[in-house]
Design an enzyme around this catalytic site. Structure first.
Site, PDB file in Angstrom:
ATOM      1  N   VAL A 193      84.434 -12.503-115.990  1.00  0.00           N
ATOM      2  CA  VAL A 193      85.124 -13.761-116.301  1.00  0.00           C
ATOM      3  C   VAL A 193      86.629 -13.723-116.041  1.00  0.00           C
ATOM      4  O   VAL A 193      87.257 -12.381-115.788  1.00  0.00           O
ATOM      5  CB  VAL A 193      85.164 -13.961-117.974  1.00  0.00           C
ATOM      6  CG1 VAL A 193      85.871 -14.912-118.266  1.00  0.00           C
ATOM      7  CG2 VAL A 193      83.846 -13.702-118.508  1.00  0.00           C
ATOM      8  N   LYS A 194      87.181 -14.463-115.544  1.00  0.00           N
ATOM      9  CA  LYS A 194      88.702 -14.554-115.184  1.00  0.00           C
ATOM     10  C   LYS A 194      89.288 -15.539-116.248  1.00  0.00           C
ATOM     11  O   LYS A 194      88.976 -16.477-116.812  1.00  0.00           O
ATOM     12  CB  LYS A 194      88.830 -15.410-113.747  1.00  0.00           C
ATOM     13  CG  LYS A 194      90.273 -15.348-113.464  1.00  0.00           C
ATOM     14  CD  LYS A 194      90.324 -15.644-112.101  1.00  0.00           C
ATOM     15  CE  LYS A 194      90.648 -17.258-111.994  1.00  0.00           C
ATOM     16  NZ  LYS A 194      91.162 -17.524-110.408  1.00  0.00           N
ATOM     17  N   THR A 195      90.562 -15.161-116.697  1.00  0.00           N
ATOM     18  CA  THR A 195      91.120 -15.749-117.903  1.00  0.00           C
ATOM     19  C   THR A 195      92.662 -15.366-117.463  1.00  0.00           C
ATOM     20  O   THR A 195      93.030 -15.104-116.373  1.00  0.00           O
ATOM     21  CB  THR A 195      90.799 -15.123-119.286  1.00  0.00           C
ATOM     22  OG1 THR A 195      91.432 -16.079-120.305  1.00  0.00           O
ATOM     23  CG2 THR A 195      91.285 -13.578-119.586  1.00  0.00           C
ATOM     24  N   ASP A 246      93.033 -11.302-110.329  1.00  0.00           N
ATOM     25  CA  ASP A 246      92.654 -12.370-109.302  1.00  0.00           C
ATOM     26  C   ASP A 246      93.982 -13.105-109.047  1.00  0.00           C
ATOM     27  O   ASP A 246      94.211 -14.165-109.689  1.00  0.00           O
ATOM     28  CB  ASP A 246      91.604 -13.403-109.825  1.00  0.00           C
ATOM     29  CG  ASP A 246      91.031 -14.141-108.840  1.00  0.00           C
ATOM     30  OD1 ASP A 246      91.220 -14.084-107.613  1.00  0.00           O
ATOM     31  OD2 ASP A 246      90.469 -15.257-109.268  1.00  0.00           O
TER      32      ASP A 246
END
Ligand code: R5P
Length: 293
Positions: free
Chosen positions: A202-204, A251
């Site tokens: 997951v990207k947050t 990212d």
């Protein structure tokens, strides 16, 4: 036909050594199939368990944003320092060298531009085309709290089903709307929903208070987006705080490619992510590389 006359009789069975059983180092990924793990190993360094993903997919809704006007000129020279490139299939096919042999994370959702309601996305790439491009993962935007929340989650679960069929990880990208508070409570909600519904990782966004609770309550790896351009020292500090509090890497886009010295910046980010270099030292490292370039 192979010559079978002189094959020596097998005899060295190493009976004193149990067969090795390597533990896969990524959080929550030990039960995945071999192909999925192999793809993840093209994103996350087997040594540090972390990644520096270079995000250049902004054009899929922003057009030619600052720093990405000519990706062949500004981004290709940075590829040597990235663990992974996150981009669209258009950029991959048109300007990315096919000799780039690290992981590619392919943007797989899209639709609206910045002129429209952003949460109105659809799946924008078939799993067949993702596999044809030999990508390490696909990425899909999830708009928890957005107008088209359910559809964006359905986009993700459809890609998860297709990815599980073919061994392709899915990165769930938690998108924050202008009207939503970017606090730990919201990030815990959004990241956990992505993980529960099958995202491989997951990207947050980093939050300055309580990020460790976001990382702790997400059962799969988390990477942080860089967000809007900020001074290099602040971006390095944010990256340090994130990995120190449980993120498996970054990212990062604008804080690298909009930097005064992108090549120096990505190398400094690597030092923070992979070697836990303290942010002040990393900033000095950035400055020394910039001065020498
Ligand atoms: C945003 O939706 C894009 O997917 C970017 O990949 C992401 O925001 C990371 O880029 P930046 O570090 O510029 O925020």
């Amino acid at each position: 036909m192979a010559d079978t006359d002189s094959i020596p009789e097998t005899k060295d069975f190493h009976l004193d050594k149990p067969q090795t059983a390597d533990i896969f180092p990524l959080k929550g990924c030990h039960n995945l199939d071999w192909g999925m793990k192999n793809r993840l190993a093209h994103i996350f360094s087997p040594k540090s368990g972390r990644t520096v993903m270079l995000a250049v997919d902004h054009g899929y809704f922003m057009g030619p944003t600052s720093g990405l006007e000519r990706i062949d000129v500004t981004i290709n020279p940075l590829l040597a320092y990235a663990d992974t490139l996150m981009c669209t299939r258009g950029i991959l096919r048109s300007v990315t060298p096919a000799t780039f042999n690290k992981g590619v994370v392919l943007r797989a959702s899209g639709g609206p531009s910045i002129l429209k309601e952003l949460s109105d996305e659809q799946i924008a790439v078939s799993m067949e085309d993702a596999i044809r491009l030999n990508v390490a993962a696909v990425a899909v935007q999830v708009f928890v709290g957005g107008e088209f929340e359910s559809r964006s989650i359905h986009n993700m679960t459809q890609l998860v089903d297709a990815g599980n069929r073919f061994g392709v990880p899915v990165l769930g990208v938690t998108a924050v709307g202008k009207e939503l508070a970017r606090d730990a409570k919201y990030m815990r909600l959004a990241t956990r929903i992505c993980a529960e519904l099958g995202a491989t990782y997951v990207k947050t966004y980093f939050v300055s208070e309580g990020f460790e609770t976001v990382a702790a309550s997400c059962p799969v790896p988390i990477v942080i987006a860089g967000g809007k351009k900020m001074p290099e020292a602040e971006a390095l500090n944010m990256a340090y705080q994130a990995v120190d509090q449980g993120a498996a890497g970054v990212d990062m886009g604008r804080n690298i490619f909009q930097s005064d010295a992108p090549t120096a910046m990505i190398q400094a980010v690597r030092k923070v992510v992979h070697e836990n270099m303290p942010p002040k030292e990393a900033y000095e490292y950035y400055r020394s590389l910039k001065a020498g370039s």
